[in-house]
Design a protein around this motif. Structure first.
Motif, PDB file in Angstrom:
ATOM      1  N   ALA A 136     -52.346  36.251  23.908  1.00  0.00           N
ATOM      2  CA  ALA A 136     -53.191  37.427  24.113  1.00  0.00           C
ATOM      3  C   ALA A 136     -52.949  38.091  25.458  1.00  0.00           C
ATOM      4  O   ALA A 136     -53.274  39.267  25.641  1.00  0.00           O
ATOM      5  CB  ALA A 136     -54.661  37.034  23.991  1.00  0.00           C
ATOM      6  N   ASP A 151     -48.731  40.398  27.065  1.00  0.00           N
ATOM      7  CA  ASP A 151     -48.400  41.821  27.176  1.00  0.00           C
ATOM      8  C   ASP A 151     -48.739  42.384  28.548  1.00  0.00           C
ATOM      9  O   ASP A 151     -48.156  43.380  28.975  1.00  0.00           O
ATOM     10  CB  ASP A 151     -49.108  42.626  26.084  1.00  0.00           C
ATOM     11  N   ILE A 202     -45.211  40.933  20.479  1.00  0.00           N
ATOM     12  CA  ILE A 202     -46.598  40.635  20.839  1.00  0.00           C
ATOM     13  C   ILE A 202     -47.581  41.543  20.109  1.00  0.00           C
ATOM     14  O   ILE A 202     -48.610  41.083  19.592  1.00  0.00           O
ATOM     15  CB  ILE A 202     -46.788  40.770  22.367  1.00  0.00           C
ATOM     16  N   ARG A 203     -47.246  42.841  20.020  1.00  0.00           N
ATOM     17  CA  ARG A 203     -48.217  43.827  19.543  1.00  0.00           C
ATOM     18  C   ARG A 203     -48.137  44.127  18.054  1.00  0.00           C
ATOM     19  O   ARG A 203     -49.098  44.646  17.482  1.00  0.00           O
ATOM     20  CB  ARG A 203     -48.041  45.128  20.326  1.00  0.00           C
ATOM     21  N   ARG A 260     -47.867  42.119  15.474  1.00  0.00           N
ATOM     22  CA  ARG A 260     -48.299  41.082  14.561  1.00  0.00           C
ATOM     23  C   ARG A 260     -49.596  41.495  13.858  1.00  0.00           C
ATOM     24  O   ARG A 260     -50.298  42.399  14.324  1.00  0.00           O
ATOM     25  CB  ARG A 260     -48.490  39.761  15.320  1.00  0.00           C
ATOM     26  N   LEU A 266     -53.317  42.126  12.618  1.00  0.00           N
ATOM     27  CA  LEU A 266     -54.548  42.239  13.405  1.00  0.00           C
ATOM     28  C   LEU A 266     -55.340  40.934  13.471  1.00  0.00           C
ATOM     29  O   LEU A 266     -55.834  40.583  14.556  1.00  0.00           O
ATOM     30  CB  LEU A 266     -55.422  43.362  12.843  1.00  0.00           C
ATOM     31  N   TYR A 272     -54.402  37.876  13.639  1.00  0.00           N
ATOM     32  CA  TYR A 272     -53.807  37.002  14.642  1.00  0.00           C
ATOM     33  C   TYR A 272     -54.156  37.475  16.048  1.00  0.00           C
ATOM     34  O   TYR A 272     -54.576  36.687  16.907  1.00  0.00           O
ATOM     35  CB  TYR A 272     -52.287  36.952  14.477  1.00  0.00           C
ATOM     36  N   ARG A 273     -53.957  38.770  16.282  1.00  0.00           N
ATOM     37  CA  ARG A 273     -54.206  39.308  17.623  1.00  0.00           C
ATOM     38  C   ARG A 273     -55.686  39.235  17.988  1.00  0.00           C
ATOM     39  O   ARG A 273     -56.049  38.960  19.138  1.00  0.00           O
ATOM     40  CB  ARG A 273     -53.705  40.746  17.706  1.00  0.00           C
ATOM     41  N   GLU A 328     -56.608  35.646  18.892  1.00  0.00           N
ATOM     42  CA  GLU A 328     -56.075  35.312  20.213  1.00  0.00           C
ATOM     43  C   GLU A 328     -56.934  35.912  21.318  1.00  0.00           C
ATOM     44  O   GLU A 328     -57.189  35.258  22.339  1.00  0.00           O
ATOM     45  CB  GLU A 328     -54.631  35.796  20.313  1.00  0.00           C
ATOM     46  N   LYS A 329     -57.384  37.150  21.135  1.00  0.00           N
ATOM     47  CA  LYS A 329     -58.229  37.787  22.144  1.00  0.00           C
ATOM     48  C   LYS A 329     -59.577  37.077  22.264  1.00  0.00           C
ATOM     49  O   LYS A 329     -60.130  36.957  23.364  1.00  0.00           O
ATOM     50  CB  LYS A 329     -58.439  39.259  21.797  1.00  0.00           C
TER      51      LYS A 329
END
Length: 481
Positions: free
Chosen positions: A378, A381, A460-461, A463, A465, A467-468, A471-472
């Motif tokens: 997360a 980036d 990174i960006r 992938r 939503l 997953y992201r 992670e956040k």
């Protein structure tokens, strides 16, 4: 009295809740040095004053700092600068390495407990097989004393091998002291501490009594240091805990990787000072400092011990790293199992990259801590978008903590690049000003790069939503991972 409580218990509980919450909130506001930490704790306490106050008592109060203050008031001057005859003058560093490194040395003098010294040697032990073999040989050769401090000391084949050599040293009259973190000691069962105590060796746990004398493992405020000092003239330190998973002898091709170091010279005195103070903190016993002159090496290596922890030396390692990034001109290479820098460190990496410095950051492809890996993804980036190069290294997990700048300056030891190492743990690192040693470290990094894949912004960006987002969410808890 019982009737009063039965009739008015909601009112009594309300008053206790408000009083406890007010005290806890005031304590957090008065003692926390970061506004974000203070706001976070005050918010938790306001949402639920009684539960929040209890949680703050367990996880928010820095008892280490309080005990350190009490220790100093009792006459043990814990944070005095260590001065000895091998301390380098700033002019000598400027003459040999230039003004930027002279400035970096002044920063180290201001933030750390120890001076840069000459007359040292350092040897890289690139595997657990070699490191444990040399440690055993050194213990077998000990004549006077062994002081060992470690985060993890497993009760496994390697742990018992080293433990038995320590017991043999004690049997022939060597003074042996072993300090193992209370949480790290529980990575194996039964604890190696009990193995020692049952055989009459002086072994203790670090920070095992946390709240009102209870034996309660505490998630924060651990000693993550790995120091072995033998006969006041030889020391081992680095990233390696004592466990068989780091050896091919027991783990075979599945062994994890790490890097340890064997040092001699005046720097041994400073490592002893760090470990002996942790021993005093845990046991109350004061060990006599190394007083006799230490022989310097024929071809000296300039080194400084950087001790840091949640006491008077909080964020020392972080400040040294930021200072080093500010003097970088060509390239920075960093290898760490965990990369979760705070905002100031992210800015330091980004600023160096924007100045044209090549920044290579190496982390394992497969991490041993799943939540930390999610939080890292997360945050990658934040450095990649500014021109830093992040590499995921394949193969077995690598626990090494290595950093070099411009092939001149190196930083090795126990500190990870995460909030736990930078604020919550006791750590010890070595600042090394020597081009030959930096070349050795860079060769080790180059070998890892051969098994690495670079992460791009699209990796990174782009992938999915879910997953992201996950992670956040984990990243929000990164200060406590």
């Amino acid at each position: 009295m019982i009737d009063i409580f039965q009739n008015y218990w909601p009112h009594i509980l309300f008053v206790i809740s408000i009083a406890a919450g007010a005290v806890a909130a005031a304590h957090a506001a008065m003692t926390k040095e970061e506004a974000r930490a203070a706001i976070g704790w005050v918010g938790v306490i306001l949402l639920s004053p009684l539960l929040g106050a209890a949680l703050y008592l367990v996880a928010g109060v820095n008892r280490i700092r309080h005990k350190a203050l009490a220790t100093r008031k009792s006459g043990h001057r814990r944070f005095d600068k260590q001065i000895h005859e091998h301390a380098l003058s700033p002019h000598r560093i400027v003459a040999e390495f230039g003004q930027p490194y002279g400035a970096l040395n002044r920063l180290g003098d201001a933030f750390t407990r120890f001076y840069m010294t000459s007359g040292n040697t350092i040897a890289m032990l690139e595997s657990g097989d070699r490191a444990y073999r040399e440690i055993v040989e050194a213990i077998d050769g000990a004549r006077h004393s062994v002081l060992l401090e470690s985060y993890i000391f497993d009760n496994d084949e390697i742990g018992r091998r080293i433990a038995d050599r320590l017991l043999a040293a004690k049997a022939r009259g060597v003074e042996v002291r072993v300090l193992i973190d209370a949480v790290g000691a529980r990575y194996s069962f039964p604890s190696i501490v009990n193995y020692f105590r049952q055989r009459g060796l002086n072994a203790r746990s670090f920070n095992g009594n946390v709240i009102m004398g209870l034996r309660m493992p505490y998630a924060n405020l651990r000693t993550h240091r790995k120091i072995i000092v033998i006969d006041d003239n030889l020391a081992f330190t680095g990233g390696m805990n004592i466990r068989e998973s780091f050896t091919t002898e027991f783990a075979g091709a599945e062994s994890a990787h790490d890097t340890h170091f064997r040092v001699t010279g005046p720097v041994v005195r400073d490592l002893f000072a760090v470990a002996s103070e942790d021993w005093h903190f845990s046991t109350g016993e004061r060990l006599s400092p190394i007083a006799r002159p230490l022989q310097g090496a024929v071809e000296p290596t300039y080194m400084r011990v950087v001790s840091s922890g949640p006491d008077g030396s909080i964020e020392t390692n972080r400040n040294v790293i930021i200072g080093a990034l500010s003097v970088a001109q060509k390239h920075v290479r960093l290898m760490s199992p965990y990369f979760l820098p705070d905002r100031e460190l992210v800015s330091a990496f980004a600023t160096a990259a924007r100045r044209g410095v090549r920044i290579d950051i190496l982390v394992p492809q497969e991490n041993n801590l799943r939540l930390v890996d999610l939080a890292m993804m997360a945050q990658f980036d934040q450095v990649v978008k500014h021109g830093c190069h992040v590499w995921r290294v394949g193969g077995m997990f690598n626990h090494s903590k290595l950093m070099t700048i411009d092939g001149v300056w190196s930083y090795v030891g126990t500190s990870n690049m995460d909030p736990r190492s930078l604020r919550l743990n006791f750590e010890v690192d070595l600042e090394v000003l020597d081009s030959r040693f930096a070349e050795e470290i860079e060769k080790r990094v180059d070998a890892a790069l051969g098994e690495a894949r670079e992460l791009t912004l699209s990796d990174i960006r782009d992938r999915p939503l879910p997953y992201r987002l996950s992670e956040k969410v984990v990243w929000l808890a990164s200060p406590y991972l």
